[in-house]
Enzyme design. Structure first.
Site, PDB file in Angstrom:
ATOM      1  CG  ASP A  14      -8.834  -3.461  -3.726  1.00 58.57           C
ATOM      2  OD1 ASP A  14      -8.174  -3.020  -2.872  1.00 58.57           O
ATOM      3  OD2 ASP A  14      -9.597  -4.427  -3.583  1.00 58.57           O
ATOM      4  CE1 TYR A  37     -12.729  -7.597   2.053  1.00 59.03           C
ATOM      5  CE2 TYR A  37     -10.974  -9.435   1.242  1.00 59.03           C
ATOM      6  CZ  TYR A  37     -11.485  -8.228   2.122  1.00 59.03           C
ATOM      7  OH  TYR A  37     -10.543  -7.541   2.918  1.00 59.03           O
ATOM      8  NE  ARG A  71     -10.008   7.389  -2.197  1.00 57.78           N
ATOM      9  CZ  ARG A  71     -11.214   7.622  -1.663  1.00 57.78           C
ATOM     10  NH1 ARG A  71     -11.821   8.757  -1.744  1.00 57.78           N
ATOM     11  NH2 ARG A  71     -11.619   6.554  -1.305  1.00 57.78           N
ATOM     12  NE  ARG A  80      -4.081  -1.803   0.417  1.00 58.37           N
ATOM     13  CZ  ARG A  80      -5.394  -1.813   1.357  1.00 58.37           C
ATOM     14  NH1 ARG A  80      -5.572  -0.817   1.957  1.00 58.37           N
ATOM     15  NH2 ARG A  80      -5.830  -2.661   1.223  1.00 58.37           N
ATOM     16  NE  ARG A 118      -7.150   5.343   2.535  1.00 57.21           N
ATOM     17  CZ  ARG A 118      -7.960   4.349   3.050  1.00 57.21           C
ATOM     18  NH1 ARG A 118      -9.255   4.769   3.240  1.00 57.21           N
ATOM     19  NH2 ARG A 118      -7.452   3.182   3.433  1.00 57.21           N
TER      20      ARG A 118
HETATM   21  O1  CP3 Z   1      -0.071  -1.766  -2.535  1.00 53.76           O
HETATM   22  C1  CP3 Z   1      -0.340  -0.786  -3.238  1.00 53.76           C
HETATM   23  O2  CP3 Z   1      -0.032   0.289  -3.147  1.00 53.76           O
HETATM   24  C2  CP3 Z   1      -0.995  -1.191  -4.388  1.00 53.76           C
HETATM   25  C3  CP3 Z   1      -2.318  -1.092  -4.380  1.00 53.76           C
HETATM   26  C4  CP3 Z   1      -3.419  -2.191  -3.414  1.00 53.76           C
HETATM   27  C5  CP3 Z   1      -4.492  -1.608  -3.117  1.00 53.76           C
HETATM   28  N1  CP3 Z   1      -5.435  -2.608  -2.307  1.00 53.76           N
HETATM   29  C6  CP3 Z   1      -5.096  -0.198  -3.146  1.00 53.76           C
HETATM   30  C7  CP3 Z   1      -6.047   0.247  -2.122  1.00 53.76           C
HETATM   31  C8  CP3 Z   1      -3.258  -3.313  -3.004  1.00 53.76           C
HETATM   32  C9  CP3 Z   1      -2.042  -4.250  -3.319  1.00 53.76           C
HETATM   33  C10 CP3 Z   1      -4.335  -3.790  -2.447  1.00 53.76           C
HETATM   34  C11 CP3 Z   1      -4.552  -5.163  -2.040  1.00 53.76           C
HETATM   35  C12 CP3 Z   1      -5.569  -5.497  -1.091  1.00 53.76           C
HETATM   36  N2  CP3 Z   1      -7.196  -4.958  -1.174  1.00 53.76           N
HETATM   37  C13 CP3 Z   1      -5.809  -6.600  -0.213  1.00 53.76           C
HETATM   38  C14 CP3 Z   1      -4.692  -7.244   0.425  1.00 53.76           C
HETATM   39  C15 CP3 Z   1      -3.791  -6.738   0.931  1.00 53.76           C
HETATM   40  C16 CP3 Z   1      -4.125  -6.606   2.565  1.00 53.76           C
HETATM   41  O3  CP3 Z   1      -4.224  -5.338   2.758  1.00 53.76           O
HETATM   42  O4  CP3 Z   1      -4.446  -7.502   3.322  1.00 53.76           O
HETATM   43  C17 CP3 Z   1      -7.158  -6.306   0.470  1.00 53.76           C
HETATM   44  C18 CP3 Z   1      -7.613  -7.340   1.550  1.00 53.76           C
HETATM   45  C19 CP3 Z   1      -7.882  -5.622  -0.128  1.00 53.76           C
HETATM   46  C20 CP3 Z   1      -9.359  -5.210  -0.072  1.00 53.76           C
HETATM   47  C21 CP3 Z   1      -9.487  -3.739   0.346  1.00 53.76           C
HETATM   48  N3  CP3 Z   1      -9.090  -2.633  -0.556  1.00 53.76           N
HETATM   49  C22 CP3 Z   1      -9.689  -3.293   1.416  1.00 53.76           C
HETATM   50  C23 CP3 Z   1     -10.258  -4.136   2.704  1.00 53.76           C
HETATM   51  C24 CP3 Z   1     -10.083  -1.662   1.392  1.00 53.76           C
HETATM   52  C25 CP3 Z   1     -10.494  -0.805   2.577  1.00 53.76           C
HETATM   53  C26 CP3 Z   1      -9.399  -0.644   3.462  1.00 53.76           C
HETATM   54  C27 CP3 Z   1      -8.820   0.921   3.378  1.00 53.76           C
HETATM   55  O5  CP3 Z   1      -7.558   0.926   3.603  1.00 53.76           O
HETATM   56  O6  CP3 Z   1      -9.547   1.622   3.291  1.00 53.76           O
HETATM   57  C28 CP3 Z   1      -9.458  -1.534   0.116  1.00 53.76           C
HETATM   58  C29 CP3 Z   1      -9.540  -0.225  -0.499  1.00 53.76           C
HETATM   59  C30 CP3 Z   1      -8.033   0.220  -1.037  1.00 53.76           C
HETATM   60  N4  CP3 Z   1      -7.447  -0.585  -1.918  1.00 53.76           N
HETATM   61  C31 CP3 Z   1      -7.516   1.245  -0.773  1.00 53.76           C
HETATM   62  C32 CP3 Z   1      -6.300   1.350  -1.621  1.00 53.76           C
HETATM   63  C33 CP3 Z   1      -5.261   2.625  -1.623  1.00 53.76           C
HETATM   64  C34 CP3 Z   1      -7.940   2.629  -0.078  1.00 53.76           C
HETATM   65  C35 CP3 Z   1      -8.902   3.360  -0.863  1.00 53.76           C
HETATM   66  C36 CP3 Z   1      -9.168   4.636  -0.753  1.00 53.76           C
HETATM   67  O7  CP3 Z   1      -9.988   4.984   0.041  1.00 53.76           O
HETATM   68  O8  CP3 Z   1      -8.509   5.570  -1.246  1.00 53.76           O
END
Ligand code: CP3
Length: 346
Positions: free
Chosen positions: A72, A152, A35, A22, A26
């Site tokens: 994602d 999910y 965003r 990640r 943010r």
């Molecule tokens: O790592 C990176 O920079 C690449 C992008 C990336 C995202 N999600 C962007 C994202 C990667 C590799 C993921 C993987 C992901 N997504 C996982 C596996 C890794 C982990 O964290 O266990 C999972 C379980 C998800 C599912 C997911 N996506 C959730 C639970 C959420 C909400 C949680 C949160 O942080 O808000 C997301 C949203 C998400 N995916 C965001 C980002 C940058 C936040 C979105 C935003 O509000 O801008």
């Protein structure tokens, strides 16, 4: 030279390669700005130019060794026809599925078309890295592992206890296997296409592998990932695959051995000495700074980072967090971490 790629191939460059889960997100003001312009996360992830731009942001600021494509894991259910929404501040929401007919309604009708922006973003990012002379940067594609994706799809979003998906796996194993098979096949196709589009490496995130008991871990975490690795290797034998069965505990070595991943990422909860003794002899390893330590910064960050390097960096090792970066993390702490890792001499 691409130190991250070299390390994944079993070589040892002069300094430890580093990237962060990640790392685009943010905690960066430039991310929040884009965003807000684009209106939301999915709008950004499925816009190849925006996704490329966001992927480049942390590289420009900090110069990590790896750039992970901005997307994602939930693109898979979306492309298979399940709905997907990111309500502001609430995480992902999907209309939950539970029946045979709901599973059988999913399919490939629109799969390639829906995924095309992800592939385009990868190709564009590869070109952009070259255009900005980031020759040392390895481009990573990724997907969720079938078990985590299934959680999910069945829970309809995040979960505290995974009770619905676990009940289905125990009570209707044949039906659950059908769903896992579909996700496994779709994920193999997705990752192979990411490699064709320009990904140097792919990573498989099994974020919720740690809630499975020993038998279920074999069935739902190891077996599907083994199939995905085989599918990738049959087309691209030289492209490294990183697996991350988060929370796997004593199952990490078995996972690494049986899935055939080139590198196994590990979380912050497990002992470094145990990993050095039991996992690192099997494959390259990646981990595991607690994201809270990165957020804390200062002396605490310095000591913990050096301790990880001292215990792990003598054999092929990639520095990363144990889970995704926390959104309250000050960007200066990431710069501090980069300095500590790059200046470290064993
Ligand atoms: O790592 C990176 O920079 C690449 C992008 C990336 C995202 N999600 C962007 C994202 C990667 C590799 C993921 C993987 C992901 N997504 C996982 C596996 C890794 C982990 O964290 O266990 C999972 C379980 C998800 C599912 C997911 N996506 C959730 C639970 C959420 C909400 C949680 C949160 O942080 O808000 C997301 C949203 C998400 N995916 C965001 C980002 C940058 C936040 C979105 C935003 O509000 O801008």
């Amino acid at each position: 030279m691409k130190d991250l790629l070299e390390t994944l191939k079993g070589n040892q460059p002069s300094s430890t390669p580093l990237w962060l889960m990640r790392q685009a997100g943010r905690y960066l003001p430039e991310y929040r700005e884009l965003r807000a312009q684009k209106g939301g996360f999915l709008e950004m992830a499925f816009d190849p130019k925006a996704a490329c731009e966001v992927t480049m942001q942390p590289i420009r600021r900090f110069g990590m060794d790896g750039a992970i494509i901005f997307s994602d894991i939930l693109t898979i259910p979306y492309a298979l026809g399940q709905g997907l929404e990111f309500a502001k501040g609430e995480g992902p929401k999907l209309p939950p599925i539970s029946t045979k007919s709901e599973i059988e309604a999913l399919g490939y009708d629109q799969f390639d078309q829906k995924m095309q922006p992800v592939y385009d973003a990868i190709t564009l990012t590869k070109q952009q890295l070259a255009a900005e002379n980031f020759d040392h940067v390895t481009l990573l594609g990724f997907a969720g592992a079938p078990w985590t994706i299934a959680t999910y799809m069945i829970e309809g979003g995040g979960s505290k206890d995974y009770i619905n998906v676990k009940t289905m796996a125990y009570a209707q194993p044949d039906l659950f296997q059908e769903l896992i098979n579909l996700i496994t096949e779709a994920t193999s196709r997705y990752l192979i296409n990411q490699i064709k589009a320009g990904a140097d490496v792919v990573k498989i995130f099994d974020s919720w592998a740690g809630v499975l008991d020993e038998d279920q871990f074999k069935k739902w975490a190891i077996n599907p990932v083994k199939q995905i690795v085989q599918a990738i290797k049959s087309e691209f034998p030289d492209v490294p695959v990183i697996g991350f069965p988060r929370g796997a505990g004593l199952n990490y070595p078995r996972y690494a051995q049986e899935t055939g991943v080139d590198c196994c990422a590990f979380d912050s909860m497990i002992s470094l000495d145990w990993i050095a003794e039991n996992l690192q002899p099997i494959c390259c390893v990646q981990g595991n700074l607690d994201p809270a330590i990165l957020r804390a910064g200062g002396e605490c960050l310095e000591q913990n980072t050096k301790n990880i390097l001292k215990k792990m960096a003598a054999k092929p090792f990639i520095f990363n967090l144990g889970h995704g970066i926390n959104k309250e993390t000050p960007p200066e702490h990431v710069a501090q971490l980069m300095r500590i890792v790059k200046e470290y001499k064993p």
